[in-house]
Each structure stands twice: as C-alpha cells, then as structure tokens.
Design a protein around this motif. Structure first.
Motif, PDB file in Angstrom:
ATOM      1  N   PRO A  27       0.905  -1.164   0.004  1.00 14.16           N
ATOM      2  CA  PRO A  27      -0.097  -0.182   0.008  1.00 14.16           C
ATOM      3  C   PRO A  27       0.912   1.137   0.194  1.00 14.16           C
ATOM      4  CG  PRO A  27       0.215  -0.854   2.314  1.00 14.16           C
ATOM      5  CD  PRO A  27       0.806  -1.829   1.148  1.00 14.16           C
ATOM      6  N   THR A  28       0.378   2.207  -0.690  1.00 14.68           N
ATOM      7  CA  THR A  28       0.840   3.794  -0.627  1.00 14.68           C
ATOM      8  C   THR A  28      -0.200   4.319  -0.296  1.00 14.68           C
ATOM      9  OG1 THR A  28       0.705   4.621  -2.524  1.00 14.68           O
ATOM     10  CG2 THR A  28       2.668   3.094  -2.340  1.00 14.68           C
ATOM     11  N   GLU A  29      -0.081   6.001   0.124  1.00 14.38           N
ATOM     12  CA  GLU A  29      -1.129   6.736   0.231  1.00 14.38           C
ATOM     13  C   GLU A  29      -1.981   6.950  -0.879  1.00 14.38           C
ATOM     14  OE1 GLU A  29       1.830   7.342  -0.129  1.00 14.38           O
ATOM     15  OE2 GLU A  29       2.235   9.546  -0.730  1.00 14.38           O
ATOM     16  N   TYR A  32      -2.045   1.272  -4.477  1.00 11.80           N
ATOM     17  CA  TYR A  32      -1.190  -0.121  -4.388  1.00 11.80           C
ATOM     18  C   TYR A  32      -0.251  -0.107  -5.314  1.00 11.80           C
ATOM     19  CZ  TYR A  32      -3.511  -1.996  -0.250  1.00 11.80           C
ATOM     20  OH  TYR A  32      -3.855  -2.109   1.173  1.00 11.80           O
ATOM     21  N   GLY A  33       1.102  -0.349  -5.045  1.00 13.11           N
ATOM     22  CA  GLY A  33       2.289  -0.349  -5.927  1.00 13.11           C
ATOM     23  C   GLY A  33       2.800  -2.042  -6.038  1.00 13.11           C
ATOM     24  N   LEU A  34       3.039  -2.164  -7.254  1.00 17.73           N
ATOM     25  CA  LEU A  34       3.758  -3.573  -7.540  1.00 17.73           C
ATOM     26  C   LEU A  34       5.103  -3.429  -7.450  1.00 17.73           C
ATOM     27  CD1 LEU A  34       3.519  -6.378  -8.246  1.00 17.73           C
ATOM     28  CD2 LEU A  34       3.146  -5.741 -10.579  1.00 17.73           C
ATOM     29  N   GLY A  52       1.613  -6.861 -17.956  1.00 15.70           N
ATOM     30  CA  GLY A  52       1.494  -6.536 -19.239  1.00 15.70           C
ATOM     31  C   GLY A  52       1.717  -5.364 -19.768  1.00 15.70           C
ATOM     32  N   ARG A  53       2.504  -4.829 -18.978  1.00 17.77           N
ATOM     33  CA  ARG A  53       3.081  -3.429 -19.311  1.00 17.77           C
ATOM     34  C   ARG A  53       3.835  -3.071 -20.809  1.00 17.77           C
ATOM     35  NH1 ARG A  53       2.989   1.327 -15.422  1.00 17.77           N
ATOM     36  NH2 ARG A  53       4.635   2.733 -15.959  1.00 17.77           N
ATOM     37  N   PRO A  54       3.627  -1.947 -21.563  1.00 17.02           N
ATOM     38  CA  PRO A  54       4.621  -1.716 -22.557  1.00 17.02           C
ATOM     39  C   PRO A  54       6.046  -1.409 -22.229  1.00 17.02           C
ATOM     40  CG  PRO A  54       2.592  -0.522 -22.829  1.00 17.02           C
ATOM     41  CD  PRO A  54       2.481  -1.106 -21.536  1.00 17.02           C
ATOM     42  N   ALA A 135      11.267  -0.157  -7.183  1.00 16.20           N
ATOM     43  CA  ALA A 135      10.567   0.288  -8.375  1.00 16.20           C
ATOM     44  C   ALA A 135       9.127  -0.354  -8.200  1.00 16.20           C
ATOM     45  CB  ALA A 135      11.049  -0.382  -9.908  1.00 16.20           C
ATOM     46  N   ALA A 136       8.052   0.592  -8.450  1.00 19.04           N
ATOM     47  CA  ALA A 136       6.592   0.172  -8.443  1.00 19.04           C
ATOM     48  C   ALA A 136       5.606   1.112  -9.118  1.00 19.04           C
ATOM     49  CB  ALA A 136       6.231   0.358  -6.710  1.00 19.04           C
ATOM     50  N   PRO A 137       5.240   0.398 -10.067  1.00 21.36           N
ATOM     51  CA  PRO A 137       4.130   0.841 -10.838  1.00 21.36           C
ATOM     52  C   PRO A 137       2.863   0.555 -10.167  1.00 21.36           C
ATOM     53  CG  PRO A 137       4.564  -1.236 -11.624  1.00 21.36           C
ATOM     54  CD  PRO A 137       5.616  -1.006 -10.830  1.00 21.36           C
ATOM     55  N   SER A 225       6.049  12.215 -21.268  1.00 23.16           N
ATOM     56  CA  SER A 225       6.084  10.924 -20.228  1.00 23.16           C
ATOM     57  C   SER A 225       5.396   9.730 -20.957  1.00 23.16           C
ATOM     58  CB  SER A 225       5.381  11.625 -18.863  1.00 23.16           C
ATOM     59  OG  SER A 225       5.134  10.086 -18.152  1.00 23.16           O
ATOM     60  N   PRO A 226       6.043   8.892 -21.285  1.00 23.92           N
ATOM     61  CA  PRO A 226       5.430   7.773 -21.969  1.00 23.92           C
ATOM     62  C   PRO A 226       4.460   7.268 -21.703  1.00 23.92           C
ATOM     63  CG  PRO A 226       7.827   7.201 -21.511  1.00 23.92           C
ATOM     64  CD  PRO A 226       7.357   8.383 -20.810  1.00 23.92           C
ATOM     65  N   GLY A 227       3.897   7.404 -20.204  1.00 24.11           N
ATOM     66  CA  GLY A 227       2.369   6.890 -19.786  1.00 24.11           C
ATOM     67  C   GLY A 227       1.261   7.677 -20.505  1.00 24.11           C
TER      68      GLY A 227
HETATM   69  O1  TXA Z   1       1.106   7.053  -6.743  1.00 26.30           O
HETATM   70  C1  TXA Z   1       1.732   6.604  -7.678  1.00 26.30           C
HETATM   71  O2  TXA Z   1       2.725   7.275  -8.539  1.00 26.30           O
HETATM   72  C2  TXA Z   1       1.997   5.097  -7.708  1.00 26.30           C
HETATM   73  C3  TXA Z   1       2.418   4.531  -6.449  1.00 26.30           C
HETATM   74  C4  TXA Z   1       2.388   2.825  -6.601  1.00 26.30           C
HETATM   75  O3  TXA Z   1       3.457   5.156  -6.194  1.00 26.30           O
HETATM   76  N1  TXA Z   1       2.763   4.689  -8.919  1.00 26.30           N
HETATM   77  C5  TXA Z   1       2.238   4.706 -10.271  1.00 26.30           C
HETATM   78  O4  TXA Z   1       3.103   4.238 -11.040  1.00 26.30           O
HETATM   79  O5  TXA Z   1       1.430   5.387 -10.505  1.00 26.30           O
HETATM   80  P1  TXA Z   1       3.053   4.021 -12.620  1.00 26.30           P
HETATM   81  O6  TXA Z   1       3.808   3.482 -13.043  1.00 26.30           O
HETATM   82  O7  TXA Z   1       1.561   3.582 -12.655  1.00 26.30           O
HETATM   83  O8  TXA Z   1       2.967   5.461 -13.309  1.00 26.30           O
HETATM   84  C6  TXA Z   1       3.903   6.090 -13.610  1.00 26.30           C
HETATM   85  C7  TXA Z   1       3.767   7.335 -14.402  1.00 26.30           C
HETATM   86  C8  TXA Z   1       3.665   6.699 -15.731  1.00 26.30           C
HETATM   87  O9  TXA Z   1       2.655   7.625 -16.603  1.00 26.30           O
HETATM   88  C9  TXA Z   1       5.078   6.947 -16.367  1.00 26.30           C
HETATM   89  O10 TXA Z   1       5.280   7.238 -17.745  1.00 26.30           O
HETATM   90  C10 TXA Z   1       5.491   8.412 -15.766  1.00 26.30           C
HETATM   91  O11 TXA Z   1       5.009   8.062 -14.334  1.00 26.30           O
HETATM   92  N2  TXA Z   1       6.953   8.181 -15.491  1.00 26.30           N
HETATM   93  C11 TXA Z   1       7.843   7.474 -14.572  1.00 26.30           C
HETATM   94  N3  TXA Z   1       9.287   7.728 -15.095  1.00 26.30           N
HETATM   95  C12 TXA Z   1       9.430   8.755 -15.898  1.00 26.30           C
HETATM   96  C13 TXA Z   1      10.388   9.455 -16.492  1.00 26.30           C
HETATM   97  N4  TXA Z   1      11.480   8.983 -16.228  1.00 26.30           N
HETATM   98  N5  TXA Z   1      10.077  10.477 -17.255  1.00 26.30           N
HETATM   99  C14 TXA Z   1       8.734  10.763 -17.584  1.00 26.30           C
HETATM  100  N6  TXA Z   1       7.839  10.074 -17.118  1.00 26.30           N
HETATM  101  C15 TXA Z   1       7.938   8.898 -16.241  1.00 26.30           C
END
Ligand code: TXA
Ligand code: MG
Length: 336
Positions: A27-29, A32-34, A52-54, A135-137, A225-227
C-alpha cells in the motif's frame, strides 16, 4: 502459485521477498504499488510481464528517506530539494537524471528516473527493510483502474506475484503528481495528482501543465512522459462524462439515452435519476479521487455497460480526478 496475503506484522517477510528478486504489492497513500528491487533488472522485467506493461513506460522508483535521492539521481537541482522538503513524504514524483545503478529496463530506456518518497508508513518501513530503492508501478494489469485495496490487487494479480501486503484502503485514491523540470525554475506537470499546480507554484518560477493532461496525445506523438500515450484507468464499462450546467439537464439527457445496462455515476449531493441505477463518488476533488477507481471496479462487478458520469471540475485539486476520468473515456466528453 497463489499470491500470499501478508499483514503489517509480516513486513520483514515482504522485505526478504523483495531482496530475493520477487514481486510484492504494497500500500501507498495513493494506490497499491507492485514492488521490485529497482536495481535488479530481472525483477523489474518480471514487473512488466506481470502487468502486461509496454516496455517503454518507465517505473517510479520509491525511496524511504529524502537523503536517498542522491543514490538514484545523479543531479539533484535546488528546486527538487525545496519540493522534497515541502511535499515528501507524499504523493509527488520528480523526474531527474538517473544514476547507472538504475537499469534501463526500470527507466523504460530513458536517461531519467521518476523518484517518490511515499507517505504510507508500511511502504516506508518496507523500503527501509528491503535496503534497496523499490520500483513500483500501480499494481493493476496494464490499462485497468489502479487498485486502492489489497482485494483489487488480488483481482488483477493473484498467481502472478509472490505477495500483497494488506494495508487497507488507500487514502488519496489517484496516483501521485508526476513532474519534471524544464529549466532550473520551471515545473512541468506530466500527470496531475492530489498535489496541484497551484500548490507547487510557490516553490517555482512557473508551473506548466502538459497539454496531454487535457487531450489525447496522438499515438505517434513525442510525449514528455511515455504513460501519456496509453489508454488508462478504464473499467470494462464505457465511461461517458457529461458536462452539464445543471443536474436536471444531465438527468434528462441520460434518461433519453439509457438502456437496461446504463448506470449513472453521480456526486453525493445529486438526487436520483428515476429508473436508472446509480453509484456516487463524492462532491469535492479529494473525495472523488478517493472513490473513483473503486467505483470503476464496482460498476464492472454490477454489470454496467455504459456509465454516464457527472463531470468533475478541472480546477485545482480536482484536475487529477478529471484527468483520470478523461483518460478512461478516451478524452470524449458530452457537452450539453
Ligand atoms: O502514486 C503513484 O505514483 C503510484 C504508487 C504505486 O507510487 N505509482 C504509479 O506508477 O502510478 P505508474 O507506473 O502506474 O505510473 C508512473 C507514471 C507513468 O505515466 C510514467 O510514464 C511516468 O510516471 N514516468 C515514470 N518515470 C518517468 C520518467 N523518467 N520520465 C517521464 N515519465 C515518467
Ligand atoms: Mg499505473
């Protein structure tokens, strides 16, 4: 193998799993992170596979103390330290040039790394005991709503990861605010969260919110940001945000378009829409953030096929919720 459900008393076991290169959700605030050891390329590859993440979408690296920032970032500008002082521990992720100890698989091939110091005590204790940056998405299957309970994590990840640490429901409910720095005094908001541009401004010369927060980035566009490129946070049901001047206008529109599988997602203070089932998700930005992803999952469980959502404000602390809703809807809004 089934995923183990661990309690707070089991943090040492969870930390040992991380050290061995296993995957542990925690858990985070925010959500949830993986988690995986951010410096272990094999463990990080397993995170991408489980979700299943790119491969080009980088992971956020979580630390337990501000002092650790220099062990993952090779340059830390004064503005980053000011922000860390003001907002850490908390839901703010800063993108900085990465050190070599962070493998390219973690950073999605970029030379930068997103760094965050979470406020949840279980997260901090886990990272501290693991002895490595984590590391946690978000702990959902790619494209699904982020999990805000351990149950949500198991719904998506059971059998794919070693364990989930159950810390109850997450406070904030939407993911952290992600920022980078365009120059030494300019904050660039890549993803809005509970910490909004207005709150960041006193610490910077300027705050720039990326246009991809408001509109769909083209699939071949070069994004900061790739996301931003990927459809996200979507339940199976079709999400249709409705921007209306009044509840009556909204209700009339929905009644004219509803069928047997239509649901409404309303503010708490709205009355019912006669004849159409509804769920509610709060009235202000903080409450809506807390509830949104939970409601998405509940709407799927209820068999909703189309959901007309009362559109939240896009101002201040509401922008994070507005952005998640827009992304779930493919940025299409019904304007009345
Ligand atoms: O609240 C949060 O941030 C949660 C908890 C678990 O900490 N984590 C999270 O991770 O949402 P994720 O992987 O679902 O989203 C990360 C986002 C993505 O949109 C990614 O593209 C962006 O952050 N990101 C990560 N590293 C980056 C970088 N070096 N440059 C640009 N964007 C980045
Ligand atoms: Mg995510």
């Amino acid at each position: 193998m089934r995923t183990k459900r661990l309690s707070m008393a089991d943090i040492p076991e969870a930390a040992a799993l991380l050290r061995k290169g296993e995957l542990v959700a925690f858990p985070t605030e925010t959500v949830y992170g993986l988690g995986a050891d951010a410096c272990n390329a094999d463990a990080v590859r397993a995170v991408f596979a489980a979700k299943g993440r790119p491969a080009d979408n980088p992971l956020i690296v979580h630390i337990a103390e501000t002092a650790q920032i220099g062990s993952v970032a090779r340059e830390v500008p004064p503005i980053a330290l000011r922000l860390a002082e003001a907002f850490w521990p908390g839901p703010l992720t800063m993108v900085l040039p990465k050190r070599d100890c962070i493998p390219e698989v973690t950073s999605g091939g970029l030379d930068t790394v997103g760094i965050r110091l979470p406020a949840h005590p279980a997260a901090r204790t886990l990272i501290r005991e693991a002895g490595c940056p984590v590391a946690a998405p978000s702990a959902n299957r790619s494209g699904r709503p982020s999990p805000t309970t351990a149950r949500h994590v198991l719904d998506d990840m059971d059998g794919r990861i070693a364990a989930v640490l159950d810390g109850g429901q997450c406070e904030v409910g939407v993911e952290s605010t992600v920022i980078c720095f365009d120059d030494p005094e300019t904050i660039h908001v890549l993803r809005p969260g509970l910490i909004c541009a207005e709150e960041l401004l006193p610490y910077a010369g300027a705050v720039y919110v990326d246009p991809a927060v408001f509109e769909q980035a083209a699939p071949d566009a070069k994004v900061a940001s790739p996301g931003m490129k990927y459809k996200h946070y979507a339940p199976r049901a079709r999400i249709l945000p409705v921007e209306a001047d009044s509840f009556d206008g909204y209700a009339a529109y929905v009644r004219a378009h509803a069928d047997a599988h239509t649901w409404c997602l309303l503010f708490d203070t709205d009355p019912e829409v006669p004849g159409i089932p509804c769920m509610r998700y709060g009235d202000d930005g903080a409450r809506q953030a807390h509830d949104l992803f939970c409601r998405f999952r509940e709407l799927d469980a209820a068999g909703a096929v189309t959901v007309y959502v009362r559109c939240p404000s896009s101002q201040g602390r509401s922008l994070g919720v507005y952005n998640r809703l827009m992304r779930a809807a493919g940025f299409e809004v019904i304007h009345l």
